[in-house]
Enzyme design. Structure first.
Site, PDB file in Angstrom:
ATOM      1  N   ASN A  75       0.827  -1.207   0.000  1.00  0.00           N
ATOM      2  CA  ASN A  75       0.000   0.000   0.000  1.00  0.00           C
ATOM      3  C   ASN A  75       0.862   1.258   0.000  1.00  0.00           C
ATOM      4  OD1 ASN A  75      -2.278  -1.616   0.109  1.00  0.00           O
ATOM      5  ND2 ASN A  75      -2.345  -1.572   2.344  1.00  0.00           N
TER       6      ASN A  75
ATOM      7  N   HIS B 197      -0.099  -9.452   7.051  1.00  0.00           N
ATOM      8  CA  HIS B 197      -1.232  -9.763   7.930  1.00  0.00           C
ATOM      9  C   HIS B 197      -0.697 -10.345   9.236  1.00  0.00           C
ATOM     10  CE1 HIS B 197      -4.263  -9.869   4.383  1.00  0.00           C
ATOM     11  NE2 HIS B 197      -3.738  -8.688   4.602  1.00  0.00           N
TER      12      HIS B 197
ATOM     13  N   TYR C  30       1.697 -11.731  -0.997  1.00  0.00           N
ATOM     14  CA  TYR C  30       2.060 -10.322  -0.849  1.00  0.00           C
ATOM     15  C   TYR C  30       3.525 -10.090  -1.182  1.00  0.00           C
ATOM     16  CZ  TYR C  30      -2.519  -9.901   1.242  1.00  0.00           C
ATOM     17  OH  TYR C  30      -3.869  -9.921   1.432  1.00  0.00           O
TER      18      TYR C  30
ATOM     19  N   ARG D  13      -3.720 -17.403   1.532  1.00  0.00           N
ATOM     20  CA  ARG D  13      -5.065 -17.882   1.194  1.00  0.00           C
ATOM     21  C   ARG D  13      -5.230 -18.080  -0.320  1.00  0.00           C
ATOM     22  NH1 ARG D  13      -5.652 -12.305   1.737  1.00  0.00           N
ATOM     23  NH2 ARG D  13      -7.034 -11.412   0.192  1.00  0.00           N
TER      24      ARG D  13
ATOM     25  N   GLU E 169      -3.994 -17.968   6.717  1.00  0.00           N
ATOM     26  CA  GLU E 169      -5.272 -17.300   6.935  1.00  0.00           C
ATOM     27  C   GLU E 169      -6.390 -17.802   6.014  1.00  0.00           C
ATOM     28  OE1 GLU E 169      -4.255 -13.246   6.044  1.00  0.00           O
ATOM     29  OE2 GLU E 169      -4.431 -13.562   3.881  1.00  0.00           O
TER      30      GLU E 169
END
Ligand code: CA
Length: 682
Positions: A158, A207, A216, A270, A359
């Site tokens: 981000n 996360h 990521y 995930r 996750e």
């Protein structure tokens, strides 16, 4: 200084100043040209939908606040395509941009407002800049509208995304201060001291402390190399020390999780429940000139050869073994093991109280709750598990020990569950290694360990206990069934293609991988068709039935096991005819206090000491005064090498003795707790 000299001096300073300003302008132009060239590869097919006189499109709901697939973004994307194809009149372009300013669409998802919209506006302005068709006040208003997002607060991908639209703004307005700040923020995640993001052991977490190397971590890699490629050769270029970090993560972590063109399912987060993961990787895509490997080569041409080899493996123009060297890494920050050999990869995912389990979230990875309980990814060609996930039995993920339910269990806690185990870690000398996982989850406990050599991986489990009503199983593998299955029991070949349950099995062979059971055990094999759908593991996906034949091999420890154990040896890259050769492996001990294996050809002993103790193996008595994971090489020589780590990440020192020679070792502290220390005995 006399007057004349002063005058000369003044002129000199002025000239220098002009040169530097000109140089600065020149740099902006270079960066701008590269960004535009980059954006131009995004050109799409033309949109024929006609734009209304007020600058809007009839099919777009400008009032939408949707969090995903936010309709108003289409407006900006269409303008961008027009700008790319230069097939719209300036008047229409201006009206469409004015319409956006007036209506000012916003979403309930901050990402659309703070990243997607300003990025799209920035791209349009970059593309239109040279044509000068925008009236300066309109451009200024759009630049003001782009000021979104808090780049300092944002983290990871981000932060980078916000920095990128800042960078567009800086280019368009020729604002050097803004440019400095944008570049500084864009490259800030390239450091090893992150809570989230890249770690001191070169794993990637997001996360919370959760392993996310390919998910990521891949977004991070592509984004950073993209920005770095725009800034090559300018004063904004990626600093050498940061480039080293980025290259290291790409080459020694990320690319090593890929076998052939298939990535280790443990690294996807995930994303394991998505069927298009492979396409999304976009790391070698021919369609896109700015795929990850192309960008990385541009940014550091020194890596050309090593990246080209990876590219050839991924494009399958070379074998999965092509230029693969033996390597072993243990990621003590993320509880992950990478073991690669030319013939195979064998990676292990675990979890501890320091990290978070894989996750579930956004309706994805619905039944993946046992993934971190020692999942082993065993690859030869690479496609052994490719898209098998919808038909997997999810309490028999390869490598795990757990309860065998009739129906797969849903994950109830979203976005990752904290692990509980305290004795989880691994030792490595960079080529060999030992990993330990003290399992305690879902009312099942077990002490699991893996001993990695060149041609074999020894898997031991002990102290398996549970009061659950289901039988407890340890799964050896669950992969696509390919070709015949051979099995050997009571010293002769037995029919195995239809599966069996047997307490006499010595070995099983399938798809060029051998599985040895030196202590036998209640072993089950099925080669049946399994059925499922992507929707069972990811509610956003198709409910269409998927099916296929699956090779599934497991130990049944029964109901209410008390201190049960298992031992199996995996030998990848072996033909059926070689299966009866004697292995150079000795399983020395497999108890709750200690697990140890010797490799007689390699003169190596690997030990998990769950408590202080002593072990005699290969003529050497090894004594430790603290629990640890130990690897001894050249054990019969005068100068054995010892590698040691502390899976509790609590100790400061350890005393090790080989026969009567003692050594006191200081263990790594701070960010390196859990890392291996290697030294030679004299
Ligand atoms: Ca089951």
């Amino acid at each position: 200084m006399n007057k004349l000299w002063r005058k000369f001096y003044f002129v000199l300073v002025l000239v220098c100043l002009m040169i530097s300003v000109a140089h600065g302008q020149d740099e902006f132009e270079r960066v701008e040209k590269r960004i535009i060239a980059y954006l131009k590869t995004d050109a799409d097919t033309a949109h024929n939908l006609s734009i209304k006189a007020d600058g809007s499109w009839a099919d777009i709901d400008y009032a939408s606040k949707a969090e995903t697939n936010w309709a108003p973004l289409l407006h900006l994307n269409r303008i961008k395509q027009f700008a790319l194809q230069e097939n719209i009149t300036p008047t229409k372009m201006i009206t469409a941009l004015r319409y956006w300013l007036q209506v000012n669409p916003t979403s309930n998802n901050w990402f659309q407002n703070e990243i997607a919209s300003p990025t799209a506006i920035g791209e349009i302005l970059m593309l239109l800049k040279s044509s000068k068709i925008l009236p300066p006040p309109l451009q200024d208003s759009l630049l003001v509208r782009m000021k979104q997002g808090n780049v300092e607060k944002a983290i990871g991908a981000n932060k980078l995304d916000i920095a990128i639209h800042m960078l567009y703004r800086a280019c368009i307005s020729r604002d050097k201060i803004l440019m400095d700040s944008a570049v500084n923020q864009a490259f800030m995640p390239i450091t090893l001291n992150n809570n989230e993001g890249l770690q001191p052991d070169y794993s990637y977490r997001q996360h919370g402390p959760q392993l996310q190397i390919a998910s990521y971590g891949q977004v991070f890699l592509t984004g950073e190399y993209k920005v770095a490629s725009w800034l090559i050769g300018t004063s904004y270029a990626l600093p050498a020390e940061k480039l080293k970090i980025l290259d290291q993560y790409l080459i020694n972590t990320y690319l090593k999780t890929i076998r052939g063109r298939y990535i280790d399912f443990n690294t996807e987060g995930r994303g394991i429940s998505r069927n298009e993961v492979l396409d999304k990787l976009n790391i070698t895509s021919k369609a896109s000139k700015h795929n990850l490997l192309a960008l990385a080569k541009q940014v550091n041409p020194n890596n050309e050869q090593i990246l080209a080899a990876a590219e050839q493996r991924i494009l399958q123009t070379q074998a999965p073994s092509f230029q693969v060297k033996p390597a072993h890494s243990y990621f003590y920050k993320s509880d992950y093991t990478l073991h690669t050999r030319p013939a195979y990869s064998f990676n292990v995912r675990t979890v501890s109280k320091r990290t978070i389990r894989t996750e579930a979230g956004n309706r994805e990875n619905l039944i993946g709750k046992f993934l971190p309980d020692g999942a082993t990814n065993i690859q030869r060609k690479g496609d052994e598990y490719f898209n098998i996930m919808p038909i997997w039995e999810w309490d028999k993920i390869p490598g795990i020990t757990g309860r065998d339910y009739v129906v797969d269990q849903k994950t109830t806690l979203e976005w990752g569950e904290r692990g509980v185990g305290a004795f989880i870690g691994g030792t490595t000398d960079g080529v060999y290694g030992t990993t330990v996982y003290d399992l305690n989850y879902n009312e099942v406990t077990a002490k699991k360990a893996w001993f990695f050599f060149d041609d074999e991986v020894v898997c031991l489990g002990t102290a398996i206990n549970s009061y659950a009503k289901e039988p407890i199983t340890t799964t050896v593998n669950q992969a696509w069934q390919k070709g015949v299955v051979k099995a050997f029991a009571n010293d002769k070949l037995v029919e195995a293609n239809k599966g069996f349950t047997s307490a006499a099995i010595q070995w099983v062979w399938h798809d060029s991988v051998g599985y040895y059971f030196p202590n036998k055990g209640q072993i089950n094999l099925t080669n049946d068709e399994q059925r499922g759908s992507w929707a069972t593991i990811n509610a956003n996906r198709s409910k269409n039935e998927v099916k296929g034949k699956v090779f599934k091999l497991w130990f049944n420890h029964g109901v209410d096991p008390v201190n049960q154990a298992y031992a199996y040896i995996v030998k990848p890259g072996i033909s059926e005819n070689e299966m009866n050769k004697v292995l150079a492996i000795k399983i020395i001990v497999n108890t709750a206090a200690m697990q140890a294996v010797a490799h007689t050809d390699l003169q190596m002993v690997q030990v998990v000491f769950y408590e202080a103790g002593s072990l005699t193996a290969e003529g050497c008595t090894i004594t430790v005064d603290q629990p640890c994971v130990l690897l001894v090489k050249a054990i019969k020589s005068k100068n054995p090498t010892v590698s040691v780590s502390d899976p509790t990440q609590k100790l400061t020192a350890i005393r090790i003795s080989l026969n009567l020679v003692h050594a006191s070792i200081t263990l790594p502290q701070g960010d390196d707790k859990g890392a291996t220390t290697s030294f030679q005995f004299n």
